[in-house]
Scaffold this motif. Sequence first.
Motif, PDB file in Angstrom:
ATOM      1  N   GLU A 176       0.826  -1.209   0.000  1.00  0.00           N
ATOM      2  CA  GLU A 176       0.000   0.000   0.000  1.00  0.00           C
ATOM      3  C   GLU A 176       0.863   1.263   0.000  1.00  0.00           C
ATOM      4  O   GLU A 176       0.467   2.282  -0.573  1.00  0.00           O
ATOM      5  CB  GLU A 176      -0.962   0.010   1.195  1.00  0.00           C
ATOM      6  N   VAL A 177       2.018   1.203   0.657  1.00  0.00           N
ATOM      7  CA  VAL A 177       2.949   2.334   0.570  1.00  0.00           C
ATOM      8  C   VAL A 177       3.369   2.500  -0.889  1.00  0.00           C
ATOM      9  O   VAL A 177       3.473   3.613  -1.420  1.00  0.00           O
ATOM     10  CB  VAL A 177       4.183   2.111   1.468  1.00  0.00           C
ATOM     11  N   ARG A 178       3.575   1.362  -1.544  1.00  0.00           N
ATOM     12  CA  ARG A 178       3.908   1.399  -2.981  1.00  0.00           C
ATOM     13  C   ARG A 178       2.809   2.113  -3.769  1.00  0.00           C
ATOM     14  O   ARG A 178       3.082   3.023  -4.543  1.00  0.00           O
ATOM     15  CB  ARG A 178       4.068  -0.027  -3.504  1.00  0.00           C
ATOM     16  N   HIS A 179       1.575   1.686  -3.537  1.00  0.00           N
ATOM     17  CA  HIS A 179       0.487   2.206  -4.351  1.00  0.00           C
ATOM     18  C   HIS A 179       0.337   3.714  -4.177  1.00  0.00           C
ATOM     19  O   HIS A 179       0.159   4.450  -5.139  1.00  0.00           O
ATOM     20  CB  HIS A 179      -0.828   1.519  -3.984  1.00  0.00           C
ATOM     21  N   SER A 180       0.373   4.149  -2.941  1.00  0.00           N
ATOM     22  CA  SER A 180       0.162   5.571  -2.680  1.00  0.00           C
ATOM     23  C   SER A 180       1.236   6.413  -3.361  1.00  0.00           C
ATOM     24  O   SER A 180       0.944   7.411  -4.028  1.00  0.00           O
ATOM     25  CB  SER A 180       0.171   5.820  -1.173  1.00  0.00           C
ATOM     26  N   THR A 181       2.485   6.017  -3.204  1.00  0.00           N
ATOM     27  CA  THR A 181       3.561   6.864  -3.728  1.00  0.00           C
ATOM     28  C   THR A 181       3.691   6.730  -5.244  1.00  0.00           C
ATOM     29  O   THR A 181       4.019   7.692  -5.930  1.00  0.00           O
ATOM     30  CB  THR A 181       4.898   6.589  -3.015  1.00  0.00           C
ATOM     31  N   ILE A 182       3.406   5.557  -5.788  1.00  0.00           N
ATOM     32  CA  ILE A 182       3.506   5.398  -7.244  1.00  0.00           C
ATOM     33  C   ILE A 182       2.390   6.204  -7.923  1.00  0.00           C
ATOM     34  O   ILE A 182       2.551   6.712  -9.035  1.00  0.00           O
ATOM     35  CB  ILE A 182       3.454   3.899  -7.639  1.00  0.00           C
ATOM     36  N   GLN A 183       1.251   6.343  -7.248  1.00  0.00           N
ATOM     37  CA  GLN A 183       0.151   7.134  -7.811  1.00  0.00           C
ATOM     38  C   GLN A 183       0.435   8.632  -7.699  1.00  0.00           C
ATOM     39  O   GLN A 183       0.117   9.410  -8.606  1.00  0.00           O
ATOM     40  CB  GLN A 183      -1.164   6.767  -7.122  1.00  0.00           C
TER      41      GLN A 183
ATOM     42  N   GLY B  97       5.101  21.675  14.669  1.00  0.00           N
ATOM     43  CA  GLY B  97       6.438  21.193  14.348  1.00  0.00           C
ATOM     44  C   GLY B  97       6.513  19.806  13.755  1.00  0.00           C
ATOM     45  O   GLY B  97       7.491  19.469  13.069  1.00  0.00           O
ATOM     46  N   TRP B  98       5.504  18.985  13.981  1.00  0.00           N
ATOM     47  CA  TRP B  98       5.578  17.626  13.426  1.00  0.00           C
ATOM     48  C   TRP B  98       5.720  17.669  11.913  1.00  0.00           C
ATOM     49  O   TRP B  98       6.361  16.810  11.311  1.00  0.00           O
ATOM     50  CB  TRP B  98       4.326  16.822  13.797  1.00  0.00           C
ATOM     51  N   HIS B  99       5.112  18.678  11.282  1.00  0.00           N
ATOM     52  CA  HIS B  99       5.145  18.725   9.816  1.00  0.00           C
ATOM     53  C   HIS B  99       6.515  19.109   9.267  1.00  0.00           C
ATOM     54  O   HIS B  99       6.711  19.103   8.054  1.00  0.00           O
ATOM     55  CB  HIS B  99       4.091  19.714   9.306  1.00  0.00           C
ATOM     56  N   GLU B 100       7.451  19.452  10.141  1.00  0.00           N
ATOM     57  CA  GLU B 100       8.794  19.788   9.646  1.00  0.00           C
ATOM     58  C   GLU B 100       9.626  18.542   9.393  1.00  0.00           C
ATOM     59  O   GLU B 100      10.676  18.618   8.758  1.00  0.00           O
ATOM     60  CB  GLU B 100       9.506  20.695  10.661  1.00  0.00           C
ATOM     61  N   PHE B 101       9.173  17.406   9.888  1.00  0.00           N
ATOM     62  CA  PHE B 101       9.976  16.183   9.738  1.00  0.00           C
ATOM     63  C   PHE B 101      10.040  15.724   8.287  1.00  0.00           C
ATOM     64  O   PHE B 101       9.022  15.650   7.587  1.00  0.00           O
ATOM     65  CB  PHE B 101       9.397  15.053  10.597  1.00  0.00           C
ATOM     66  N   ARG B 102      11.240  15.429   7.849  1.00  0.00           N
ATOM     67  CA  ARG B 102      11.456  14.761   6.566  1.00  0.00           C
ATOM     68  C   ARG B 102      12.400  13.585   6.822  1.00  0.00           C
ATOM     69  O   ARG B 102      13.374  13.731   7.563  1.00  0.00           O
ATOM     70  CB  ARG B 102      12.112  15.697   5.545  1.00  0.00           C
ATOM     71  N   ASP B 103      12.119  12.453   6.216  1.00  0.00           N
ATOM     72  CA  ASP B 103      12.995  11.288   6.350  1.00  0.00           C
ATOM     73  C   ASP B 103      14.282  11.563   5.572  1.00  0.00           C
ATOM     74  O   ASP B 103      14.232  11.747   4.350  1.00  0.00           O
ATOM     75  CB  ASP B 103      12.252  10.071   5.762  1.00  0.00           C
ATOM     76  N   PRO B 104      15.426  11.613   6.247  1.00  0.00           N
ATOM     77  CA  PRO B 104      16.668  11.898   5.519  1.00  0.00           C
ATOM     78  C   PRO B 104      17.004  10.810   4.504  1.00  0.00           C
ATOM     79  O   PRO B 104      17.789  11.050   3.578  1.00  0.00           O
ATOM     80  CB  PRO B 104      17.729  11.971   6.624  1.00  0.00           C
ATOM     81  N   ASN B 105      16.426   9.619   4.672  1.00  0.00           N
ATOM     82  CA  ASN B 105      16.652   8.548   3.677  1.00  0.00           C
ATOM     83  C   ASN B 105      15.771   8.732   2.446  1.00  0.00           C
ATOM     84  O   ASN B 105      15.932   8.022   1.461  1.00  0.00           O
ATOM     85  CB  ASN B 105      16.361   7.182   4.295  1.00  0.00           C
ATOM     86  N   GLU B 106      14.823   9.653   2.544  1.00  0.00           N
ATOM     87  CA  GLU B 106      13.909   9.963   1.437  1.00  0.00           C
ATOM     88  C   GLU B 106      13.281   8.707   0.847  1.00  0.00           C
ATOM     89  O   GLU B 106      13.308   8.466  -0.363  1.00  0.00           O
ATOM     90  CB  GLU B 106      14.627  10.771   0.362  1.00  0.00           C
ATOM     91  N   GLU B 107      12.710   7.901   1.717  1.00  0.00           N
ATOM     92  CA  GLU B 107      12.164   6.610   1.277  1.00  0.00           C
ATOM     93  C   GLU B 107      10.760   6.743   0.694  1.00  0.00           C
ATOM     94  O   GLU B 107       9.890   7.383   1.277  1.00  0.00           O
ATOM     95  CB  GLU B 107      12.104   5.636   2.453  1.00  0.00           C
ATOM     96  N   TRP B 108      10.561   6.163  -0.442  1.00  0.00           N
ATOM     97  CA  TRP B 108       9.232   5.935  -1.010  1.00  0.00           C
ATOM     98  C   TRP B 108       9.319   4.643  -1.779  1.00  0.00           C
ATOM     99  O   TRP B 108      10.295   3.906  -1.642  1.00  0.00           O
ATOM    100  CB  TRP B 108       8.758   7.126  -1.832  1.00  0.00           C
ATOM    101  N   GLU B 109       8.317   4.328  -2.575  1.00  0.00           N
ATOM    102  CA  GLU B 109       8.285   2.964  -3.095  1.00  0.00           C
ATOM    103  C   GLU B 109       9.488   2.625  -3.974  1.00  0.00           C
ATOM    104  O   GLU B 109      10.061   1.550  -3.872  1.00  0.00           O
ATOM    105  CB  GLU B 109       6.964   2.693  -3.814  1.00  0.00           C
TER     106      GLU B 109
END
Lengths: 550, 395
Positions: free
Chosen positions: A127-134, B114-126
Amino acid sequence: MSRQSLAKAHQKIQELSWEPQYHEPYMKYGTDYTFTKAAKKDPLKQVLRSYFPMQEEKDNRVYGASDGAIRGNMFRQVQERWLEWQKLFLSIIPLPEISAARSMPMLFQAVPNPELHNGQAIQMIDEVRHSTIQQNLKRLYMNNYIDPAGFNNTLRNFHSDYCGTIGRQFAEGFITGDAITAASIYLTIVAETAFTNTLFVAMPAEAAANGDYLLPTVFHSVQSDESRHISNGYATLLMALSDEDNRQLLERDLRYAWWNNHRVVDAAIGTFIEYGTKDRRKDRESYAEMWRRWIYDDYYRAYLLPLEKYGLVIPHDLIEESWNQIWNKGYVHEVAQFFATGWLANYWRIDGMTDEDFEWFEYKYPGWYDRYGKWWENYNRLSRPNGHHAIVAEDVDYVYPHRCWTCMVPCLVREDMVVDKVDGQWRTYCHEACRWTDAVAFRPTYQGRDTPNMGKLVGHREWETLYHGWNWADVISDMGFVRDDGKTLTAQPHLDLDPKKMWTLDHMRRMPHVASPNVILNEMSDSEREAFVADYNAQGPAGRPAGAKS
Amino acid sequence: MTTAESSERSVPKPVFTDAEAGAKEFPDSGPSARRYNYFKPAKRKQTHYEDVTVEVQPDPRHYLTQGWIYGFADGSNGYPLTWTKLKAWGVDDPEPVRGPGSGGKPVQNWPAHGWHEFRDPNEEWELTMYRYNANVVRQVTQNVENARTTKAFEQWTPNWTRFVERNVGAWMHIEHILGLYVFAASNRSGPTNMHNTAMAVNSEHKIRFAQDLALYNLTLTEEIEGFDGTAHLEAWNSDAEWQGVRKVTEALTAVNDDWGEMIFATNIIFEPLLGELFRSRLVMQAAAGNGDYVTPTVVGSGEYDYAQRDLRWSQACFGPLTQDREFAEHNKTLMNGWLQNWVPQCLEAARQLQPLWSQPDAKPPRFEDSLDQAKSRFSGILTDLGLETPKELSQ
């Protein structure tokens, strides 16, 4: 994957299943269902050693196709009518997807079977995949499609426009309230197993017919994950069925989940497929035909019906009524008409229907022209600013509808609208099933049984109420649906990008103020309200006033 | 010769629409309109990671004008900021009150807290998570496969074989429990999509590493005569050395309704004091001397997950809270309380592990030296976070 067979590897990782010895995990999410520990195998049989490379390969194909679409100038062949509706769809869908990821830990706690948790964790990752790929697909459209307005601010717009919140049920419903109701029945048993067929299979096919092969590329890749999630839902459902005490709740939740999914998904996807396409070949399937095949035959008859022998009470009446709504009561057409009526409160451009469209609709839905044709002709007539108001404020034989307090789609099939005083407020509902959902199902007791974990329907559920008494220009400015010249609306009721043909805030300023039907309803006396209900029920089709010639 | 007449197939026809960027000029047609404009990037230019994560999880303090539409039975809804006792500036400020005729009230001064200032330094997404984890599993698989084909396991001493089957085997359970019941369990609880996505990715690392260890154990069962593939269960369930770590691991899953404490106690305290102590300062130090060059490559991948990625996002999450413009003292007091609670438990569990240092034939560095190194590393992490080393560490 190593030479170890998947079956053997999967068997081995079952040794990881954990039985707490010193501390039980904190139980954050409650359910009124009861589960006894039972040997239920992980239905996904997925091992991460093979899962990650498989997903990477799927990604490579998706991103390769994306690259190819840009190099091959796909956007020279994309139908604007189609892509404009994607501004709505792609603003909604990443939230339900990420919400599905968030819902998985609710199941870890509610379903005491560690072997199932493996499959649920894989679903979380999917689901993390789906959200970010979209989100990424939308970014690509924004960068390469002729009109980026609406794509570039979707995640603001979606939360403030007049129909985005309808789509949010398809997210918050997964993560709030009773853990099984939300994460299992609403999400996996109904939304994923039934309605992703129209979302992720039928709709991409229509995209391809409109010159967009990226949507099918991304969403078929997504759908290949969904088929695994269906197994998760099935395993949990069988566990729930094994306890007699759950059957009453299962019946309740299937009724709610089915009806709400029908109201929300059929409204949106039906509109995209029927009114967002330029493909008017007579032998292409209509949404009703797709629905009959994907949902009625594949889901209802092939998946749900066999579960009856295990004691599942299936809402046959609501399934038949959903078909009745789509086929006989024009549900999708009424919704599309409503979206177009309020085009100015949206952030995409809605193309009018042409003679070719009329012919197709009449062929697929006999009687369509008599019901809707005149209104769409008026829509075209009023589409360019020329001294008149936007269609919502013109006399075109259309009564602006009341919202359904439950599903938030307006009460468009006028004869079905019901009114009830719930929690001290007079509310309109699009159908008795939605009234039941609010007044009966989402309550701390159900048929005399305590249901302390059941969720609540909350929030400001009618968009119009927030803007009651406002000038339209101020409404649109407040929502931020204005282009970079500071006056031209993001939305338009046509596809012509000639600035002289586009509506501006100045045109809106001259219009009558917004009025909330619900505020007005609550100001009525009992007799006025009774008269209002009788009149409303006599309205339609196509929103015509009571007594108007249809 | 005749040609059969065929009817034309019914297929959609390509149509030239010229709907590509730049084809016409109109309001919003320029390049400045081709970026997501609903959030403020952390740096000058918004990143791809931000584009696909920021604002996907909405906030009623920003654009969620109709509010959350489903609630729990207790009245809470959405992603309550009270699901941790930690606070970021602005969280006590009231949400915009909306109602009949109020309008949407979008918040102009953003971020609202302040919570919205957080960014993952690894910049992870799918895209990143699949590339990273697919590379890891390929490398681990190749290492193990190479060892198998070169008969590398034949060089292991019997004692080392017992050590790996029991103790390296036992560690898989810890990774699995933390992956599922700490990190995945918390991914519903964080205040923003960036927090919850980072937790989900952290969870993937743990679950994958647990499975890597399990499948390595399976390979060893097939390759080494007499290797008992079920001994890890006995060690995990019964060995006195492991019960302390098990107790702490299970306690981490039982933290009472506070995702912040759960993640802090795991990644800031448990991992350096117990995780790295076992993985880096025992297994990876002892293996070579006992003829094993394979196990460190498997365990090392999990170690890299923590040391280079999971610790990194945790520091970016918790570090700013100790310097928060409104709640720095509140957060420090809270974290110090967590340190006082969890450090003694971890140290006690570490000492219960001590007999493991004597089991291999070729001895690793002394337990006390290993523990001192772990403590030193832990102190460094706390310093980076702006926290002081708790007195409990000297126990």
